[in-house]
Design a protein around this motif. Structure first.
Motif, PDB file in Angstrom:
ATOM      1  N   LEU A  15      -6.058  -5.107  -1.881  1.00  0.00           N
ATOM      2  CA  LEU A  15      -7.014  -4.200  -1.238  1.00  0.00           C
ATOM      3  C   LEU A  15      -8.433  -4.521  -1.696  1.00  0.00           C
ATOM      4  O   LEU A  15      -9.380  -4.546  -0.898  1.00  0.00           O
ATOM      5  CB  LEU A  15      -6.669  -2.743  -1.557  1.00  0.00           C
ATOM      6  CG  LEU A  15      -7.604  -1.695  -0.948  1.00  0.00           C
ATOM      7  CD1 LEU A  15      -7.632  -1.792   0.569  1.00  0.00           C
ATOM      8  CD2 LEU A  15      -7.180  -0.284  -1.381  1.00  0.00           C
ATOM      9  N   SER A  16      -8.583  -4.812  -2.983  1.00  0.00           N
ATOM     10  CA  SER A  16      -9.902  -5.164  -3.522  1.00  0.00           C
ATOM     11  C   SER A  16     -10.412  -6.463  -2.894  1.00  0.00           C
ATOM     12  O   SER A  16     -11.575  -6.545  -2.469  1.00  0.00           O
ATOM     13  CB  SER A  16      -9.809  -5.315  -5.041  1.00  0.00           C
ATOM     14  OG  SER A  16     -11.032  -5.789  -5.577  1.00  0.00           O
ATOM     15  N   GLY A  58       0.806  -1.213   0.000  1.00  0.00           N
ATOM     16  CA  GLY A  58       0.000   0.000   0.000  1.00  0.00           C
ATOM     17  C   GLY A  58       0.840   1.266   0.000  1.00  0.00           C
ATOM     18  O   GLY A  58       1.983   1.278   0.470  1.00  0.00           O
ATOM     19  N   GLY A  59       0.264   2.342  -0.536  1.00  0.00           N
ATOM     20  CA  GLY A  59       0.951   3.626  -0.555  1.00  0.00           C
ATOM     21  C   GLY A  59       2.241   3.569  -1.355  1.00  0.00           C
ATOM     22  O   GLY A  59       2.261   3.141  -2.513  1.00  0.00           O
ATOM     23  N   ARG A  62      -6.071  -1.507   6.561  1.00  0.00           N
ATOM     24  CA  ARG A  62      -6.115  -0.328   5.673  1.00  0.00           C
ATOM     25  C   ARG A  62      -7.277  -0.493   4.700  1.00  0.00           C
ATOM     26  O   ARG A  62      -7.528  -1.591   4.191  1.00  0.00           O
ATOM     27  CB  ARG A  62      -4.798  -0.136   4.920  1.00  0.00           C
ATOM     28  CG  ARG A  62      -4.491  -1.184   3.852  1.00  0.00           C
ATOM     29  CD  ARG A  62      -3.188  -0.847   3.127  1.00  0.00           C
ATOM     30  NE  ARG A  62      -2.897  -1.799   2.054  1.00  0.00           N
ATOM     31  CZ  ARG A  62      -3.192  -1.598   0.764  1.00  0.00           C
ATOM     32  NH1 ARG A  62      -3.808  -0.485   0.382  1.00  0.00           N
ATOM     33  NH2 ARG A  62      -2.878  -2.507  -0.151  1.00  0.00           N
ATOM     34  N   SER A  63      -7.990   0.583   4.480  1.00  0.00           N
ATOM     35  CA  SER A  63      -9.114   0.563   3.537  1.00  0.00           C
ATOM     36  C   SER A  63      -8.859   1.476   2.348  1.00  0.00           C
ATOM     37  O   SER A  63      -9.700   1.608   1.470  1.00  0.00           O
ATOM     38  CB  SER A  63     -10.403   0.991   4.244  1.00  0.00           C
ATOM     39  OG  SER A  63     -10.248   2.271   4.831  1.00  0.00           O
ATOM     40  N   THR A  64      -7.685   2.130   2.341  1.00  0.00           N
ATOM     41  CA  THR A  64      -7.298   3.010   1.232  1.00  0.00           C
ATOM     42  C   THR A  64      -5.867   2.680   0.827  1.00  0.00           C
ATOM     43  O   THR A  64      -5.214   1.821   1.429  1.00  0.00           O
ATOM     44  CB  THR A  64      -7.387   4.492   1.647  1.00  0.00           C
ATOM     45  OG1 THR A  64      -6.525   4.711   2.778  1.00  0.00           O
ATOM     46  CG2 THR A  64      -8.817   4.870   2.019  1.00  0.00           C
ATOM     47  N   ASP A  65      -5.373   3.385  -0.168  1.00  0.00           N
ATOM     48  CA  ASP A  65      -4.014   3.155  -0.663  1.00  0.00           C
ATOM     49  C   ASP A  65      -3.000   3.846   0.246  1.00  0.00           C
ATOM     50  O   ASP A  65      -2.396   4.861  -0.119  1.00  0.00           O
ATOM     51  CB  ASP A  65      -3.899   3.662  -2.100  1.00  0.00           C
ATOM     52  CG  ASP A  65      -2.546   3.339  -2.719  1.00  0.00           C
ATOM     53  OD1 ASP A  65      -1.855   2.445  -2.192  1.00  0.00           O
ATOM     54  OD2 ASP A  65      -2.184   3.989  -3.719  1.00  0.00           O
ATOM     55  N   THR A  66      -2.838   3.304   1.446  1.00  0.00           N
ATOM     56  CA  THR A  66      -1.913   3.888   2.423  1.00  0.00           C
ATOM     57  C   THR A  66      -0.872   2.841   2.828  1.00  0.00           C
ATOM     58  O   THR A  66      -1.083   1.636   2.692  1.00  0.00           O
ATOM     59  CB  THR A  66      -2.663   4.352   3.683  1.00  0.00           C
ATOM     60  OG1 THR A  66      -3.447   3.259   4.195  1.00  0.00           O
ATOM     61  CG2 THR A  66      -3.579   5.515   3.368  1.00  0.00           C
ATOM     62  N   LYS A  76     -11.356  -5.856   0.870  1.00  0.00           N
ATOM     63  CA  LYS A  76     -12.637  -5.179   1.058  1.00  0.00           C
ATOM     64  C   LYS A  76     -13.801  -6.134   0.824  1.00  0.00           C
ATOM     65  O   LYS A  76     -14.799  -6.119   1.556  1.00  0.00           O
ATOM     66  CB  LYS A  76     -12.740  -3.982   0.118  1.00  0.00           C
ATOM     67  CG  LYS A  76     -11.883  -2.789   0.521  1.00  0.00           C
ATOM     68  CD  LYS A  76     -12.098  -1.635  -0.449  1.00  0.00           C
ATOM     69  CE  LYS A  76     -11.373  -0.371  -0.006  1.00  0.00           C
ATOM     70  NZ  LYS A  76     -11.588   0.741  -0.958  1.00  0.00           N
ATOM     71  N   ASP A  85      -3.041  -3.078  -5.188  1.00  0.00           N
ATOM     72  CA  ASP A  85      -4.416  -2.825  -5.644  1.00  0.00           C
ATOM     73  C   ASP A  85      -5.259  -4.101  -5.574  1.00  0.00           C
ATOM     74  O   ASP A  85      -6.424  -4.078  -5.130  1.00  0.00           O
ATOM     75  CB  ASP A  85      -4.407  -2.290  -7.082  1.00  0.00           C
ATOM     76  CG  ASP A  85      -3.626  -1.001  -7.211  1.00  0.00           C
ATOM     77  OD1 ASP A  85      -3.619  -0.214  -6.239  1.00  0.00           O
ATOM     78  OD2 ASP A  85      -3.015  -0.785  -8.275  1.00  0.00           O
TER      79      ASP A  85
END
Length: 442
Positions: free
Chosen positions: A184-185, A165-166, A206-210, A188, A181
């Motif tokens: 993360l998909s 991530g990030g 993490r729920s975002t690109d961090t 979720k 990516d």
């Protein structure tokens, strides 16, 4: 003057006599250590090499006998026996026997005794851990209203960690696939499916690109009181032919190195091992708690991994058909069972194409969710809504734990105290850690 032959014969005879006079026991008891915790006394018998043992209780007076085969006692151990005592342990006696040593643990009251063999590590040799569990009266607790009972049937918490991530994209694969990516998909989607089942709750690291450091991911799981941590990744290899999904748990070598790290931080750490803080424990107790906790979490991780792998094989090609073990940092929580899932090789054209497909990712997440939910449905933790629903209409057995009182157990299970006493043939409210209680159907 002796001839050379006479000298050689003399040396040979003395050598034979020396060997004959050697003690037949190769192993030694190097140390005996005792640690006290409320309701539990632990004794560690450290050996020079692993030896067979047996343990059994005797009454009138109360005592526990430990027979260790094929061992001798070092003189320093004999000298230190008089110092071994605790709330329940009055003294330790010993006697040499033909096949080893018998230890007799004289007790102040009845106690449940059990033994566990601990493997040698970088600090200690093989050890026999003897635990003495005995009843401790607890002060009465304030009874809460029945309206709050439903809130106490907790969710089973699953921490989901999409890797990388990030600034860290992870593996870069064919068809412009980036690991961060993809995972993360899938993470979720997995969280969504777990949250859709009553009694389960998903927490994403993490729920975002961090970007998160590895140990921060475990910290998120611990702060959420997670029952399981799932770390999701996608592999890459120099050969494009490599393919297949896999599931990983912590290795024993990874466990050993992590124990050393936690013990080194003991004096300034408030981290938990099975809900017990290490910062106020002596070295022996901290070591024993860590060893037992990590053995337990590794075994549970392997069991969960087997369930997940059994479902994933219906969707993905498997790289390995059994749970693998390695020293991944994200798997090293002593108190949280953890698995790492490699969803496939992004360096493989077919798997990169699959992982870039939302339809495939949904199917893969669904199989992981099915494996996790299937495991916890069969092995629901005490106090969870899933366990309560399963046991609502059938008698069940409850094992008394640290801090339990009979009235509190009755209240939690919505059973009257007299009914609970009657179901277990109890004349009073005294219970002890490890005792099995029948919880009658409500």
């Amino acid at each position: 003057m002796h001839t050379k032959f006479q000298i050689c014969l003399f040396v040979f005879i003395n050598l034979i006599l020396s060997v004959a006079c050697l003690d037949v026991f190769a192993a030694e008891v190097r140390d005996i250590r005792v640690a006290q915790q409320e309701g539990v006394t632990r004794l560690v018998f450290e050996l020079s090499e692993l030896s067979e043992h047996r343990i059994f209780p005797l009454s009138n007076p109360e005592r526990v006998v430990l027979d260790v085969s094929g061992v001798n006692l070092e003189a320093s151990v004999v000298d230190g026996l008089s110092a071994l005592s605790s709330d329940v342990l009055m003294r330790v006696r010993y006697a040499k026997r033909d096949n080893g040593v018998r230890f007799v643990l004289d007790l102040a009251q009845a106690a449940k005794a059990k033994s566990t063999v601990l493997a040698a590590n970088g600090t200690y040799g093989p050890r026999i851990l003897v635990e003495l569990e005995y009843g401790v009266r607890k002060p009465a607790t304030v009874v809460k209203s029945l309206a709050n009972l439903s809130k106490e049937k907790r969710d089973i918490v699953i921490a989901i960690d999409p890797g990388h991530g990030g600034k860290d994209p992870g593996a870069l694969g064919q068809h412009n696939v980036r690991e961060k990516d993809i995972v993360l998909s899938i993470g979720k989607e997995l969280a969504s499916r777990i949250n859709a089942v009553e009694g389960f709750k998903a927490v994403l690291t993490r729920s975002t690109d961090t970007y998160l450091q590895l140990r921060d991911r475990s910290r998120v799981a611990r702060e959420a009181n997670a029952d399981l941590l799932i770390s999701i990744h996608a592999d890459a290899f120099t050969k494009a032919s490599a393919r297949g999904a896999s599931v990983w748990a912590l290795s024993l070598s990874g466990k050993t190195s992590e124990m050393g790290r936690w013990l080194a931080q003991q004096e300034n750490s408030a981290d938990l091992v099975g809900g017990i803080s290490l910062d106020d424990k002596d070295q022996l107790l901290a070591e024993v708690l860590l060893d037992m906790s990590m053995n337990s979490t590794i075994q549970m991780s392997l069991n969960v991994g087997d369930s997940v792998l059994g479902e994933m094989k219906n969707v993905a090609v498997l790289h390995k058909d059994s749970v693998q073990q390695a020293g991944f940092v994200v798997l090293k929580s002593p108190d949280i069972p953890s698995i790492l899932i490699e969803t496939g090789f992004v360096s493989n054209s077919t798997e990169a194409k699959n992982l870039s497909s939302k339809t495939y990712r949904v199917k893969l997440a669904a199989s992981i969710a099915k494996g996790v939910i299937g495991y916890f449905t069969k092995n629901a933790p005490d106090g969870s809504l899933v366990a309560w629903k399963q046991n609502k209409h059938t008698d069940r057995v409850y094992t008394v734990g640290k801090g339990d009182t009979l009235s509190e157990i009755a209240r939690r299970n919505q059973v009257s105290l007299p009914v609970l006493r009657q179901a277990n043939n109890l004349n009073n409210d005294v219970i002890w850690i490890g005792q099995k209680l029948v919880i009658p159907a409500g």
